[in-house]
Design a protein around this motif. Structure first.
Motif, PDB file in Angstrom:
ATOM      1  N   VAL A   1      -6.239 -21.699  61.279  1.00 46.53           N
ATOM      2  CA  VAL A   1      -5.236 -20.655  60.572  1.00 46.53           C
ATOM      3  C   VAL A   1      -5.881 -19.328  61.150  1.00 46.53           C
ATOM      4  CG1 VAL A   1      -4.700 -19.655  58.389  1.00 46.53           C
ATOM      5  CG2 VAL A   1      -5.493 -22.038  58.456  1.00 46.53           C
ATOM      6  N   VAL A   2      -4.577 -18.475  61.456  1.00 46.24           N
ATOM      7  CA  VAL A   2      -4.686 -17.168  61.800  1.00 46.24           C
ATOM      8  C   VAL A   2      -3.752 -16.195  61.031  1.00 46.24           C
ATOM      9  CG1 VAL A   2      -5.673 -17.647  64.291  1.00 46.24           C
ATOM     10  CG2 VAL A   2      -3.216 -17.443  63.654  1.00 46.24           C
ATOM     11  N   THR A   3      -4.056 -15.072  60.930  1.00 47.12           N
ATOM     12  CA  THR A   3      -3.134 -14.267  60.349  1.00 47.12           C
ATOM     13  C   THR A   3      -1.814 -14.008  60.938  1.00 47.12           C
ATOM     14  OG1 THR A   3      -3.974 -12.283  61.168  1.00 47.12           O
ATOM     15  CG2 THR A   3      -4.641 -12.951  58.897  1.00 47.12           C
ATOM     16  N   ARG A   4      -1.857 -13.883  62.361  1.00 47.21           N
ATOM     17  CA  ARG A   4      -0.715 -13.525  63.261  1.00 47.21           C
ATOM     18  C   ARG A   4      -1.101 -14.209  64.666  1.00 47.21           C
ATOM     19  NH1 ARG A   4      -1.637  -8.514  61.879  1.00 47.21           N
ATOM     20  NH2 ARG A   4      -1.650  -7.981  64.316  1.00 47.21           N
ATOM     21  N   ILE A   5      -0.178 -14.592  65.528  1.00 49.92           N
ATOM     22  CA  ILE A   5      -0.524 -15.216  66.799  1.00 49.92           C
ATOM     23  C   ILE A   5      -1.087 -14.456  67.578  1.00 49.92           C
ATOM     24  CG2 ILE A   5       0.847 -17.440  66.410  1.00 49.92           C
ATOM     25  CD1 ILE A   5       2.601 -15.750  68.953  1.00 49.92           C
TER      26      ILE A   5
ATOM     27  N   ASP B   1      -2.116 -18.882  77.515  1.00 49.49           N
ATOM     28  CA  ASP B   1      -3.399 -19.047  76.692  1.00 49.49           C
ATOM     29  C   ASP B   1      -2.827 -19.942  75.522  1.00 49.49           C
ATOM     30  OD1 ASP B   1      -5.132 -18.111  78.474  1.00 49.49           O
ATOM     31  OD2 ASP B   1      -5.488 -16.263  77.507  1.00 49.49           O
ATOM     32  N   LEU B   2      -1.947 -19.350  74.881  1.00 49.77           N
ATOM     33  CA  LEU B   2      -1.382 -19.754  73.423  1.00 49.77           C
ATOM     34  C   LEU B   2      -1.212 -21.245  73.526  1.00 49.77           C
ATOM     35  CD1 LEU B   2      -0.526 -19.173  70.622  1.00 49.77           C
ATOM     36  CD2 LEU B   2       1.729 -18.561  71.435  1.00 49.77           C
ATOM     37  N   GLN B   3      -0.406 -21.626  74.743  1.00 52.07           N
ATOM     38  CA  GLN B   3      -0.126 -23.088  75.003  1.00 52.07           C
ATOM     39  C   GLN B   3      -1.294 -23.902  75.084  1.00 52.07           C
ATOM     40  OE1 GLN B   3       2.722 -22.392  78.228  1.00 52.07           O
ATOM     41  NE2 GLN B   3       4.694 -22.584  76.814  1.00 52.07           N
ATOM     42  N   ASP B   4      -2.319 -23.392  76.031  1.00 54.06           N
ATOM     43  CA  ASP B   4      -3.582 -24.091  76.136  1.00 54.06           C
ATOM     44  C   ASP B   4      -4.172 -24.418  74.948  1.00 54.06           C
ATOM     45  OD1 ASP B   4      -3.137 -24.110  78.887  1.00 54.06           O
ATOM     46  OD2 ASP B   4      -4.690 -22.698  79.228  1.00 54.06           O
ATOM     47  N   ILE B   5      -4.399 -23.345  74.132  1.00 56.18           N
ATOM     48  CA  ILE B   5      -4.762 -23.426  72.669  1.00 56.18           C
ATOM     49  C   ILE B   5      -4.068 -24.737  71.865  1.00 56.18           C
ATOM     50  CG2 ILE B   5      -5.335 -22.415  70.585  1.00 56.18           C
ATOM     51  CD1 ILE B   5      -5.796 -19.816  72.167  1.00 56.18           C
ATOM     52  N   VAL B   6      -2.793 -24.492  71.709  1.00 54.84           N
ATOM     53  CA  VAL B   6      -1.917 -25.713  70.937  1.00 54.84           C
ATOM     54  C   VAL B   6      -2.075 -26.879  71.520  1.00 54.84           C
ATOM     55  CG1 VAL B   6       0.454 -26.275  70.379  1.00 54.84           C
ATOM     56  CG2 VAL B   6      -0.292 -23.745  70.186  1.00 54.84           C
TER      57      VAL B   6
ATOM     58  N   LYS C   1       7.151 -25.059  65.723  1.00 55.12           N
ATOM     59  CA  LYS C   1       6.478 -25.072  67.167  1.00 55.12           C
ATOM     60  C   LYS C   1       7.662 -24.012  67.894  1.00 55.12           C
ATOM     61  CE  LYS C   1       4.795 -29.855  66.965  1.00 55.12           C
ATOM     62  NZ  LYS C   1       5.435 -31.278  67.646  1.00 55.12           N
ATOM     63  N   ALA C   2       8.846 -24.177  67.471  1.00 50.29           N
ATOM     64  CA  ALA C   2       9.769 -23.379  68.309  1.00 50.29           C
ATOM     65  C   ALA C   2       9.184 -21.808  67.727  1.00 50.29           C
ATOM     66  CB  ALA C   2      11.180 -23.646  67.879  1.00 50.29           C
ATOM     67  N   PHE C   3       9.203 -21.579  66.751  1.00 45.87           N
ATOM     68  CA  PHE C   3       8.884 -20.193  66.559  1.00 45.87           C
ATOM     69  C   PHE C   3       7.723 -19.409  66.913  1.00 45.87           C
ATOM     70  CE2 PHE C   3       7.732 -16.358  63.573  1.00 45.87           C
ATOM     71  CZ  PHE C   3       9.082 -15.795  63.477  1.00 45.87           C
ATOM     72  N   LEU C   4       6.594 -20.652  67.258  1.00 43.17           N
ATOM     73  CA  LEU C   4       5.307 -20.200  67.778  1.00 43.17           C
ATOM     74  C   LEU C   4       5.592 -19.868  69.464  1.00 43.17           C
ATOM     75  CD1 LEU C   4       2.400 -20.313  68.044  1.00 43.17           C
ATOM     76  CD2 LEU C   4       2.473 -22.402  68.540  1.00 43.17           C
ATOM     77  N   ASP C   5       6.500 -20.630  69.891  1.00 40.40           N
ATOM     78  CA  ASP C   5       6.817 -20.568  71.253  1.00 40.40           C
ATOM     79  C   ASP C   5       7.330 -18.823  71.498  1.00 40.40           C
ATOM     80  OD1 ASP C   5       5.471 -22.671  72.237  1.00 40.40           O
ATOM     81  OD2 ASP C   5       7.382 -23.672  72.379  1.00 40.40           O
ATOM     82  N   MET C   6       8.280 -18.748  70.626  1.00 35.71           N
ATOM     83  CA  MET C   6       9.117 -17.490  70.653  1.00 35.71           C
ATOM     84  C   MET C   6       8.184 -16.273  70.592  1.00 35.71           C
ATOM     85  SD  MET C   6      12.628 -17.844  68.748  1.00 35.71           S
ATOM     86  CE  MET C   6      12.282 -18.488  67.359  1.00 35.71           C
ATOM     87  N   LEU C   7       7.371 -16.381  69.464  1.00 36.10           N
ATOM     88  CA  LEU C   7       6.303 -15.303  69.193  1.00 36.10           C
ATOM     89  C   LEU C   7       5.370 -15.135  70.547  1.00 36.10           C
ATOM     90  CD1 LEU C   7       5.581 -15.799  65.555  1.00 36.10           C
ATOM     91  CD2 LEU C   7       6.945 -14.008  66.682  1.00 36.10           C
ATOM     92  N   GLY C   8       5.088 -16.105  70.952  1.00 37.81           N
ATOM     93  CA  GLY C   8       3.958 -16.101  72.088  1.00 37.81           C
ATOM     94  C   GLY C   8       4.662 -15.332  73.228  1.00 37.81           C
ATOM     95  N   VAL C   9       5.761 -15.478  73.615  1.00 39.22           N
ATOM     96  CA  VAL C   9       6.399 -14.825  74.706  1.00 39.22           C
ATOM     97  C   VAL C   9       6.504 -13.372  74.483  1.00 39.22           C
ATOM     98  CG1 VAL C   9       8.777 -14.616  75.695  1.00 39.22           C
ATOM     99  CG2 VAL C   9       8.067 -16.802  75.307  1.00 39.22           C
TER     100      VAL C   9
END
Length: 189
Positions: free
Chosen positions: A61-65, A74-79, A104-112
């Motif tokens: 759990v994090v507050t924001r990605i 890095d985000l994809q590696d962690i996931v 998952k979809a929202f995570l990918d968008m925020l990561g970009v």
């Protein structure tokens, strides 16, 4: 099944209190935190500990990605690491839950967007430095070497390697200072 919190700020003068309170409120009994840049996962020992020990059914759990990663890679590696261990990622301030398709979809968008923001910041910084250099306001770090001291030691017959050792500087710096100054011929034309 445990909720494991991770809090991060980039510099030592930033405060972790808001993140820690949010993670406690989200039910995290274990929280790891660190003050280190998020532009890479290298050197982030607390995150590495979490990723080593997180298990099946657990949640990171994090507050924001952007507290977790600033690059999509890095985000994809962690996931991927979490998924391989049967764990999921959640964020308290964003609708992210990798246990769901929408999360998952929202995570990918925020990561970009997090990576885009980092790249924009870097570009602005480089533009600012270039402008300051053009205006003569940016001269870089002041020299830590006293050229007169280097030349005086050389005049005493001390070899460049020994001069470098005594002054705590690189040999290349000593050689650069001892090079004959090149002058350009002028024409009175």
């Amino acid at each position: 099944m445990a909720a494991i919190g991770y809090a991060r700020v980039s510099t030592t003068d930033q405060d972790l209190d808001i993140q820690l309170a949010a993670l406690k409120a989200a039910g995290c009994n274990t929280i790891r935190s660190e003050k280190v840049s998020g532009t890479t996962t290298a050197g982030r020992s607390e995150l590495a500990i979490i990723l080593d020990f997180i298990g099946k059914g657990d949640s990171l759990v994090v507050t924001r990605i952007d507290r977790l990663a600033r690059s999509i890679g890095d985000l994809q590696d962690i996931v991927r690491t979490l998924k391989a261990k049967g764990a999921i990622l959640k964020a308290t301030e964003q609708p992210i839950d990798t246990g769901t398709a929408a999360g998952k979809a929202f995570l990918d968008m925020l990561g970009v967007f997090a990576e885009f923001e980092t790249n924009l910041r870097r570009e602005r910084q480089m533009e600012g430095i270039a402008k300051a250099k053009a205006e003569g306001a940016y001269k870089g770090r002041p020299s830590m070497i006293d050229p007169a001291q280097v030349r005086a030691l050389k005049a005493e017959g001390i070899r460049p390697a020994e001069i470098a050792r005594r002054l705590g500087i690189g040999r290349a710096s000593v050689y650069r200072l001892l090079e004959p100054q090149k002058t350009t011929p002028t024409s009175d034309g």
